[in-house]
Design a protein around this motif. Sequence first.
Motif, PDB file in Angstrom:
ATOM      1  N   PRO A 207       0.820  -1.214   0.000  1.00 44.58           N
ATOM      2  CA  PRO A 207       0.000   0.000   0.000  1.00 44.58           C
ATOM      3  C   PRO A 207       0.849   1.257   0.000  1.00 44.58           C
ATOM      4  N   ASP A 208       0.299   2.325  -0.585  1.00 44.10           N
ATOM      5  CA  ASP A 208       0.932   3.629  -0.429  1.00 44.10           C
ATOM      6  C   ASP A 208       0.414   4.269   0.848  1.00 44.10           C
ATOM      7  N   ARG A 209       0.766   5.518   1.062  1.00 40.69           N
ATOM      8  CA  ARG A 209       0.366   6.161   2.318  1.00 40.69           C
ATOM      9  C   ARG A 209      -1.147   6.267   2.454  1.00 40.69           C
ATOM     10  N   VAL A 210      -1.836   6.600   1.344  1.00 43.61           N
ATOM     11  CA  VAL A 210      -3.292   6.737   1.413  1.00 43.61           C
ATOM     12  C   VAL A 210      -3.931   5.407   1.767  1.00 43.61           C
ATOM     13  N   GLY A 211      -3.509   4.327   1.094  1.00 46.31           N
ATOM     14  CA  GLY A 211      -4.052   3.017   1.398  1.00 46.31           C
ATOM     15  C   GLY A 211      -3.764   2.595   2.822  1.00 46.31           C
ATOM     16  N   TRP A 212      -2.541   2.879   3.295  1.00 42.84           N
ATOM     17  CA  TRP A 212      -2.175   2.525   4.670  1.00 42.84           C
ATOM     18  C   TRP A 212      -3.074   3.241   5.663  1.00 42.84           C
ATOM     19  N   GLU A 213      -3.332   4.516   5.435  1.00 44.48           N
ATOM     20  CA  GLU A 213      -4.160   5.278   6.364  1.00 44.48           C
ATOM     21  C   GLU A 213      -5.625   4.854   6.307  1.00 44.48           C
ATOM     22  N   HIS A 214      -5.997   4.086   5.286  1.00 35.66           N
ATOM     23  CA  HIS A 214      -7.346   3.521   5.217  1.00 35.66           C
ATOM     24  C   HIS A 214      -7.362   2.058   5.668  1.00 35.66           C
ATOM     25  N   GLY A 215      -6.288   1.605   6.276  1.00 36.95           N
ATOM     26  CA  GLY A 215      -6.286   0.285   6.889  1.00 36.95           C
ATOM     27  C   GLY A 215      -5.706  -0.841   6.064  1.00 36.95           C
ATOM     28  N   VAL A 216      -5.144  -0.570   4.892  1.00 39.21           N
ATOM     29  CA  VAL A 216      -4.580  -1.626   4.048  1.00 39.21           C
ATOM     30  C   VAL A 216      -3.198  -2.003   4.577  1.00 39.21           C
ATOM     31  N   ARG A 217      -2.984  -3.295   4.858  1.00 41.83           N
ATOM     32  CA  ARG A 217      -1.708  -3.758   5.407  1.00 41.83           C
ATOM     33  C   ARG A 217      -1.109  -4.911   4.594  1.00 41.83           C
ATOM     34  N   THR A 218      -1.786  -5.385   3.563  1.00 37.92           N
ATOM     35  CA  THR A 218      -1.304  -6.534   2.796  1.00 37.92           C
ATOM     36  C   THR A 218      -0.139  -6.133   1.898  1.00 37.92           C
ATOM     37  N   VAL A 219       0.944  -6.893   1.977  1.00 41.34           N
ATOM     38  CA  VAL A 219       2.120  -6.677   1.126  1.00 41.34           C
ATOM     39  C   VAL A 219       2.345  -7.953   0.319  1.00 41.34           C
ATOM     40  N   HIS A 220       2.338  -7.841  -1.001  1.00 44.46           N
ATOM     41  CA  HIS A 220       2.503  -8.998  -1.892  1.00 44.46           C
ATOM     42  C   HIS A 220       3.955  -9.109  -2.330  1.00 44.46           C
ATOM     43  N   CYS A 221       4.514 -10.313  -2.174  1.00 44.05           N
ATOM     44  CA  CYS A 221       5.857 -10.593  -2.665  1.00 44.05           C
ATOM     45  C   CYS A 221       5.746 -11.046  -4.123  1.00 44.05           C
TER      46      CYS A 221
END
Length: 246
Positions: A207-221
């Motif tokens: 996620p970028d900063r906007v997604g992170w601040e909306h609760g997105v935490r998934t990181v895909h390898c």
Amino acid sequence: MNEPRGLPLTGVVPAPPYGSPYPPPRPTTSGLAIAALVLGLTGCLPLTLLPAIILGIVALAQTGPGKRPGRGLAIGGLAAAGVWTVGWVALLGNTMADPDRYTANPPSAGCATPSPGYATVCTLKPGECFEQPEVNATYTSVELTTCGGAHSTETIGAFIAPDGPWPGNEKLKAEALPRCDRIMAKNVDRPRLDAAGVDAYLSYAGPDRVGWEHGVRTVHCTIYSPGSQLTGSVLASGADLALPTG
């Protein structure tokens, strides 16, 4: 011998000398001081604040005792500009301190539904393949492709980043790459990938900063190959495609 008698001078008023100077004209009020006051009072328009301050400072230098009138106007313009400046700084400070309060996007904006055939960081699944424009690009969605045809990127697993304030791109990268390296060691068929002779790199999509601040935490390898050189899945038989992986 009789002396000549002069004419009497009593009551004779002498004419003023030729070219007698008139009183000097009164100095006019500083135009810069007037302009500074007008611009300072219209500080509701931010673009007028800097000119008001500059003109006010210059007007102070050309007004005062023994100089042109208008010092009070210059001071008034500077004071008004100062008050408006403090107000604007406070307003912008509150806006930046609470982005969710002023954003036009709803809380679900970080996981918006993508167009058909596309995926976001919220909908992407381990094992899916897609086209990635650049390895360090910022994008909101990617175009999904079949893993059997030519493609640039394949998702080999994913993990959930811990909660907390936005860590920044560099800190997120420092956390993602070691975890993705462990997932790659377990899920990627390295001998088959090496035998293909393509340029491939370990990467991640988070996620970028906007997604992170909306609760997105998934990181895909991911495994990324410039020029879409991958022509088949890089996953080993029995790879763990759970979310989170491992």
